[in-house]
Every structure is written in C-alpha cells, then in structure tokens.
Design a protein around this motif. Structure first.
Motif, short mmCIF file in Angstrom:
data_model
loop_
_atom_site.label_atom_id
_atom_site.label_comp_id
_atom_site.label_asym_id
_atom_site.label_seq_id
_atom_site.Cartn_x
_atom_site.Cartn_y
_atom_site.Cartn_z
N VAL A 96 -2.56 17.81 -0.70
CA VAL A 96 -1.38 18.52 -0.06
C VAL A 96 -1.78 19.71 -0.06
O VAL A 96 -1.76 20.47 -1.23
CB VAL A 96 -0.16 18.48 -0.98
N GLN A 97 -2.07 20.35 1.14
CA GLN A 97 -2.74 21.88 1.42
C GLN A 97 -1.17 22.59 1.48
O GLN A 97 -0.32 22.73 2.19
CB GLN A 97 -3.53 21.92 2.46
N LYS A 98 -1.36 23.85 0.57
CA LYS A 98 -0.55 24.86 0.48
C LYS A 98 -0.05 25.40 1.82
O LYS A 98 0.98 25.61 2.09
CB LYS A 98 -1.01 25.79 -0.42
N GLU A 99 -1.16 25.77 2.63
CA GLU A 99 -0.78 26.19 4.04
C GLU A 99 -0.15 25.13 4.97
O GLU A 99 0.56 25.94 5.95
CB GLU A 99 -2.18 26.68 4.68
N ARG A 100 0.24 24.08 4.57
CA ARG A 100 1.15 23.16 5.31
C ARG A 100 2.60 23.65 5.32
O ARG A 100 3.35 22.94 6.16
CB ARG A 100 0.66 21.70 5.08
N PHE A 101 2.79 24.46 4.14
CA PHE A 101 4.28 24.59 4.00
C PHE A 101 4.75 25.68 4.70
O PHE A 101 4.10 26.68 4.79
CB PHE A 101 4.42 24.45 2.55
N PHE A 102 5.95 25.85 5.00
CA PHE A 102 6.66 27.03 5.51
C PHE A 102 6.39 27.96 4.51
O PHE A 102 6.80 29.22 4.97
CB PHE A 102 8.11 26.74 6.00
N ILE B 35 0.79 -1.28 -0.01
CA ILE B 35 -0.10 -0.01 0.01
C ILE B 35 0.86 1.25 -0.08
O ILE B 35 1.71 1.40 1.03
CB ILE B 35 -0.96 0.09 1.22
N GLY B 36 0.73 2.18 -1.26
CA GLY B 36 1.48 3.12 -1.04
C GLY B 36 0.43 4.43 -0.50
O GLY B 36 -0.53 4.37 -0.99
N MET B 37 1.04 5.16 0.28
CA MET B 37 0.16 6.42 0.86
C MET B 37 1.04 7.62 0.14
O MET B 37 2.27 7.94 0.66
CB MET B 37 -0.11 6.39 2.16
N CYS B 38 0.30 8.54 -0.31
CA CYS B 38 1.17 9.59 -0.92
C CYS B 38 0.30 10.93 -0.53
O CYS B 38 -0.78 11.00 -0.40
CB CYS B 38 0.83 9.59 -2.31
N GLY B 39 1.25 11.92 -0.15
CA GLY B 39 0.74 13.35 0.12
C GLY B 39 1.12 13.78 1.48
O GLY B 39 2.22 13.78 1.75
N ASP B 40 0.03 14.28 1.93
CA ASP B 40 0.27 14.93 3.56
C ASP B 40 0.06 13.67 4.41
O ASP B 40 -1.03 13.34 4.75
CB ASP B 40 -0.77 15.89 3.49
N LEU B 41 0.94 13.05 4.96
CA LEU B 41 0.78 11.95 5.83
C LEU B 41 0.88 12.46 7.25
O LEU B 41 0.96 11.78 8.13
CB LEU B 41 1.90 10.93 5.50
N LYS B 42 1.41 13.84 7.35
CA LYS B 42 1.55 14.42 8.65
C LYS B 42 0.20 14.56 9.47
O LYS B 42 0.04 14.27 10.42
CB LYS B 42 2.35 15.40 8.86
N PHE B 43 -0.58 15.11 8.64
CA PHE B 43 -1.92 15.49 9.20
C PHE B 43 -3.04 15.05 8.85
O PHE B 43 -4.06 15.01 9.26
CB PHE B 43 -2.17 17.06 8.79
N GLY B 44 -2.96 14.12 7.94
CA GLY B 44 -4.13 13.48 7.20
C GLY B 44 -4.65 12.11 8.06
O GLY B 44 -4.12 11.06 8.39
#
Lengths: 309, 309, 309
Positions: B226-232, B152-161
């Motif tokens: 992947v939400q833009k606002e998650r990036f610094f 299973i590949g999980m892709c994108g925002d794995l921190k907050f999802g």
C-alpha cells in the motif's frame, strides 16, 4: 600484439581477410562457437552505446567467450579520478581483449601504451569508430558483391558525422569510387577531407542539395542523422530537414539494387515505411556488425577455427 | 513463433504444460543445465527491476545459455531518440530470445511486430507482467496442490496492483474459486474487473475492510504494497495502513495450511516476524519464478531436455 | 556454511591455505577453469566499485562459473524501499554465492542472517573490505616471500583508510612486524588501533611526517589516497599534500627490493613515472586480487580442482 584504434590501421589486404572470415562465420556458425572458450572480453564503455556494446558482447558469446565490463562512466572508477590508462591497465589483468568507448578523442590510443592485451576502439568522441567502418565495408561487399566501381551517396550531417568521414577514407582505397555528398550547406563535408582524400587521390566527387537529383545514379545511399542542435536557428532546421529525410517517394527513381545504409540509431531521417523495401539494408548492416566483430576479436586474439579443433 | 505479452495469451492447457515442466526442472536440474547452450537471452529493461531481471538471467544461465542486455533506459539508445521497435529489431540479431520491461503500456506488444525472435513481456507499466502471474500460479499449485477449489484473499492496493488484476483473470479460468477483496475503499478493485470477470463468469467474491474478519476462510492470502502516495491525505494513510499490514497476531485464526504470498519487494506490509512462519511462501514464490521462467524460455525457444541429449 | 565479512574471520592457517591455493591457480590455470561450471556468482553492488566488481567477475569466469548482478543501487530494488536482507534472500535463490558491496557498515553481516548461500563482503562503507586485505597479504607474501620480519610503511590518509586499518590488524598476527605511519597529523591513525593493536600486542610502531626520513628502512611502502575534502582548509591541503606524493626522487634511498603497494584507484599520490620502476607492485597487486578471489570463491563453495576431475 595488435590493437584497432583507427580504421586505417588495417591494410586493404587485412580488411579482405577480416571480411572473408566474417563471411565464413555466417556460413559455418558451429565451427566458431567454441573458439574463444575460456577467453574474456571486457567492454569498457565510458559513455553509453547500447547497440555497439551489445554487438560486441553477442560477438564474444557466439565465439564461446565470456564478457564483463561496464556500460557507463558512472558505474566506473573514473568518477573517483582514476586515469583511463590506469583503469585499462588493471582491467587488462581481468580480460584477454578490451573493447573501449570513450567520449574523449584519443583516449583508446592513450590506453594502448601500458596495456598487455589488444584494445579495440569502440568509438572515441567524434573521432574514430573503426568497427562501424568495418561493418559498413562488410555491408557494401555483401550487398553489392564488390568494394570497387561504386557510386556512393552520403546524406545528412556530413560535417560532424564521423562514420561518414571514416567510410570515405576507407573507400578511397578502392578503385573507381564516385562520391556524391548530399547535405545542407551548413553540414557539408569538412575541407580537409576534400583536400586530403578526394583531391590528393584524384577521386570523383560532387556536392548536391537534394537526394532526388542524384538518386538514379546511386549504388549506395548512406543516410545519417541530422541533429536539430547543429543548426544556427529553428527556421533553417525546419526549412532544410525534409530534404534529408528518406521516404518511399524519393526512392521512385532509384536503382533496383540500391543499397540503403544507416549506422543507426535512426530517429526520423528514414521513414519506417522504407523498412519493408528490399533495398533497405540498415538492419542487416547492424547484424553484419556482429559478424565482423567476431572476425576482429578472433584475429586480434590470434585464434582460428582450425587451431581450436 | 510465439511471444508472451499478456498472461491470457496462454491457454489453461499451455499453463499446465509450463508448470509441469517447471516442476520437472526442480526435480532434475542436471537434465536441463545445457539445453540452451549457445543460445542468448537479451534482457532489455527500459526501467529497472532487479528482481525480475536477475530471475530471468539466472533462469537462462541454469539452462546453459548466455545473457546480455541493459538494466535501465539511460544505458540504452532510447536516450538518442530511437524507437523501441528499432532497438528490439537490432537486438533480435544479437539474441535468440528477448525479455523486455518498459514503462509504457503496450510497448512489448508493439515490439513484436518487426522481430524475428520470441519476446517475453517482463512488465509494461501498470499493464501486464505475465511471468509474475505464472510465478503466482506455480506457487499456488505447488503449495496447495491444485488450482481449483480455493478461497483467495487479496489484500492491500487492489486498484493499481497489476499483479492482482492479472492473477484474478488467470484464476478465473479454474473451478470453484472464491475471491475475497481486502482493501481500503480508496484502493478497491476497479469496476471493470468486477463486471468483466466476476459477474460475467458468475464467480463468488466479496469486499471486506479487514483481514481478521475473513482470515479463517482463506486458503491463499495474497499481500500487496500500500503506497503512501496513493492516498489523498496523510491522515487517511495513517488511519488505514495498519489494517493492511500482516503480522503474527492477525494470523492467529488462519488455517494451518494457509499460503501467504507477496510479489515482492515488500516494504512493511508484512512484518518480518511472519517470515519464519511455515505459511510464509513469498520467498519460495520468488524462487519458483526462476523455474517457471526456465520452463517458459525453453518452451518459446522450442528446446527440450530430450531433444538435446 | 561460511561467509567472509571481516578479514579477521579467517585464521592465520586459513589465510595460508587460501594463499597457497591462489599460488597454485597462477601456476595451473587450466586445472581450475571448469571447477565452478554451472555455478553462479551474484555481484550485488549497492554502490559502484568497478575494479572490485570486475575482479570478482573475472575470478568467477576463470573458474568456469557464471555471473549476474547489479553495479549500483539505482538499478536495484533498494530504490523501492526493500531491505537489504530481503534483496539478498531473494538473490540467494538465483546464485550459489554472493559478493556484496554496500555503503552502510554492517549491511553484509545483517544479510547473512537469512541467507542460504555464502556471502562475501566486498566492502561495507568505511568498515571492512576483506578481499582487499587478502589481496594485500597475497602481494606481500609473493613479493617478499614471507609475512613476517617486515618493516611496513603506510602513507597518506591513515585516519579514514579502511584498507590500512584492516591490513594492520591482519599483519599484527605475524612475527616481528614493524609499522611506520607516514601521515599529516590531521590524518594519523585512530587511537583505538594504536591501543587495541600496537600496544596490546606489543608491536613496534612509530609516526613520522615524511617518507624520506624512513625510506631506507622500508620493506613495504603502502600508499593511499589523500582526499582534499578531508582537510579543514585549502591552505593545509596545499601545504601538506606534496609530502605524501611518491615520486622517483623520494625513492633514491629506498631498498632495492622495496615493494610499493596501493589499493587503487590512484589519483596523483604516486607519480606515473614510478610505474616503470620494478619496485612498483600496485598493478600486480590488482592482478593478485583476482587470484585470491578465485581461491576464496572455491573455498566458500567447497569445490576443489581434484574433486572436479
């Protein structure tokens, strides 16, 4: 065709019939679960009131009917400048009965003039909220077994609380009711009620400043919310608010069969620790509200369990 | 009485029963279309979530039941300062089962304490969303025919999802699952999941920075936004975002029976050109969500197709 | 599978069938009250329109069907950046037919591309609103007994009023229709309608500046709202607005069987004193809207009263 705009639109006899019907619905739910099949209730809530709206919707659904409507003015045509009367007239072509809440006093009455289906006032500003009054009467009758010979304490904001005003008027029609008003001076009952109801009808009443001093006398304690913004200053609010919060300690001298009521929503005026006390009736009260609305919808629509089977 | 608050409230056995029931509902819709007649679902959405709400409502209607509720907090009594616990307790007198979404973690659990009907957590903040996890499990089982032996590949925002976290925990109970985490470093899986789930249970996993390098291995590709606002900073976002957008080109080396999933809503992280690829399963996934909710509602209400006929 | 996006999607013959069916529904309501049992209508209103939404919902309920949906974009996933096409595709798994309103022209058409259930355009910006046009046609046919040989006055904002544009196109397909445009110069009919409809099809029309000068000729008077914000300055608005307000005085020379229509909501462009005039048809018009939507839903779903019994 009948509407219900003011709680006093109903005679004592008619209220008795409604409460009898509501009692029967509780006992024989199955008998009623199709009586409003193919009928529709419109809930027109020009201001939000979740509890009241959901109570009406649940009531209609438990009678087998359908529900449509809106839950706040910004999802309604009111924002386009349409009159309430026009909105209601159009909706009366889409529904068999209307429950309407509006921030402006008198709006539901105005709506009745052009309409071809029964309208239930589900609250108009600080004015009337007749199904709350019916709910209160049903709660008292079910919990105390009677609507006469009662000492009723009313506590909190008695100046602006329309549920209190309506309940006083409604209870004033029964024998031997003794009212005790428990409120800060700033929020005491308006003069016109004292004159027009208590004095005119020669009803016993007194004003007190604390719950404790009258607690042992009470058959009913009707609590209401004391809103901070009603006070002239923060200091008064802080000084006074604790006197009008019900907690376990204040119940020590209360009767064993006291019935504690509240129209809800509650903020902090009843401690959540009181919730488990068997005398706490406010959640039952919310439930009774559904049944008395079922009885009301049936009555205004002219349907009955017998006819339908 | 059972509630569903955390996806892990259900045993592997119970999940199997739910998925079997959901499969049977798909095959024999008519058998189930009256099983919840005269029952009511309340959808209490203290924050909006159209897809989830409509999925629950459609589910209840396809079981022959009724639906009432609200779709955002500003049409609820919460604005008057009422506690969630009070709201839910009152509503439990109006409905037979409650699906509740709330922005605050733990709110649905708190609500269960005083309630007399089953509560389904329809999402509480970044915490749990158990019916999404059930939807994901159903999709995997239907599309791959099994819940074990999968890469299973999980892709994108794995921190907050939260859907990713819940699905990892849920899948960690099945045999021979191999996880591949595809994310920018900024959005990689939290340490506690690596320690508490992967390492404790001795589960194979790896972290990579591009889809392409692992695409041929994958049985499942679970995409997230992947939400833009998650990036610094904007520069990082622009540099990284393309790596986490799925398009046709990146699917060239994928397995013929890859199952591409997404909890939706999708913004641009999957090119719409992928929608017509037979491996795109995300719209089917949304549909399965309805069926697994039907199975869940039936199970929590204790109704079955056989009993009802 | 058929959708209804533009009123001209329907042939004259198809409209005749729809209006015949709507007439039959009025006569034999019981025959139709279960024909959509176990079917669901989704009302996806990306902008609020209470009247239209409630009309659709009442229509589906009177056919025995269920309704789910949302009444404004802020309770939808649109706020999370999802495309309309994705929202509609997901919802098509939850409902059998969709009525969709959207502020953007063309949105309902775009939505049809990926969808597996019929879509009804319930208004897309200033563009189309086909069920309003069907409502208007039904009103004319029921009130006048025909759709040909009519002199139709259209009054108010003819520049921006999409209902007027659609009705002109729809009526241009019938014999011997004479159009009279009553509007301030600032709000007169767009050139393209004059060229593409009136001149191309050789249809009689004229422009006038007051109702009074043409009142005796009219079979239909179609009123629309004149919005203040359409004018360049306050002075023009004040000078002109009274000419486009219908009151009893202006009706003195009207035909005895004039049919006064308005798509509603009305603000002040028709005096409420006109409401009691038997020629005032706008509330009946709103009611006919329900019946023609019932006919439309049945037709697009392919259900009929006969099949169902």
């Amino acid at each position: 065709m009948r509407h219900l705009i003011d709680p006093m639109d109903l005679s004592v006899k008619e209220i008795e019939h409604l409460l009898d019907l509501a009692d029967d619905i509780i006992l024989h739910k199955e008998k009623y679960q199709e009586v409003c099949k193919h009928k529709k209730l419109a809930t027109l809530f020009f201001e939000p009131s979740t509890r009241t709206r959901l109570s009406f919707e649940a009531a209609m659904m438990e009678l087998g009917g359908n529900v449509l409507g809106f839950s706040s003015a910004n999802s309604s045509s009111a924002t386009k400048g349409e009159s309430v009367s026009d909105t209601v007239r159009v909706v009366s072509g889409y529904a068999d009965i209307i429950a309407m809440r509006h921030p402006k006093e008198g709006a539901p009455y105005a709506a009745t003039r052009k309409v071809t289906v029964p309208i239930i006032n589900a609250g108009d500003g600080g004015h009337n909220h007749p199904t709350q009054t019916l709910t209160d009467l049903m709660t008292i009758r079910r919990e105390k077994g009677r609507l006469n010979n009662l000492t009723i304490g009313m506590c909190g904001d008695l100046k602006f609380g329309r549920t209190v005003h309506s309940l006083i008027k409604a209870m004033s029609r029964y024998e031997n009711i003794n009212f005790i008003m428990i409120s800060p001076e700033e929020l005491c009952l308006p003069d016109y009620i004292i004159k027009d109801v208590f004095e005119k009808k020669n009803i016993k009443y007194k004003n007190v400043r604390t719950m404790e001093e009258v607690m042992p006398e009470l058959d009913i304690l009707y609590m209401t919310r004391v809103q901070k913004e009603r006070f002239f200053n923060e200091a008064d609010y802080i000084r006074l608010k604790d006197s009008f919060i019900l907690d376990e300690r204040k119940l020590v001298d209360a009767k064993k069969d006291l019935c504690i009521m509240h129209p809800l929503p509650r903020v902090n005026e009843i401690s959540t620790k009181v919730d488990d006390d068997p005398r706490a009736c406010y959640f039952k009260q919310a439930l009774y509200g559904k049944y008395v609305r079922m009885a009301l919808i049936m009555t205004l629509l002219g349907v009955s369990a017998d006819e339908d089977r």
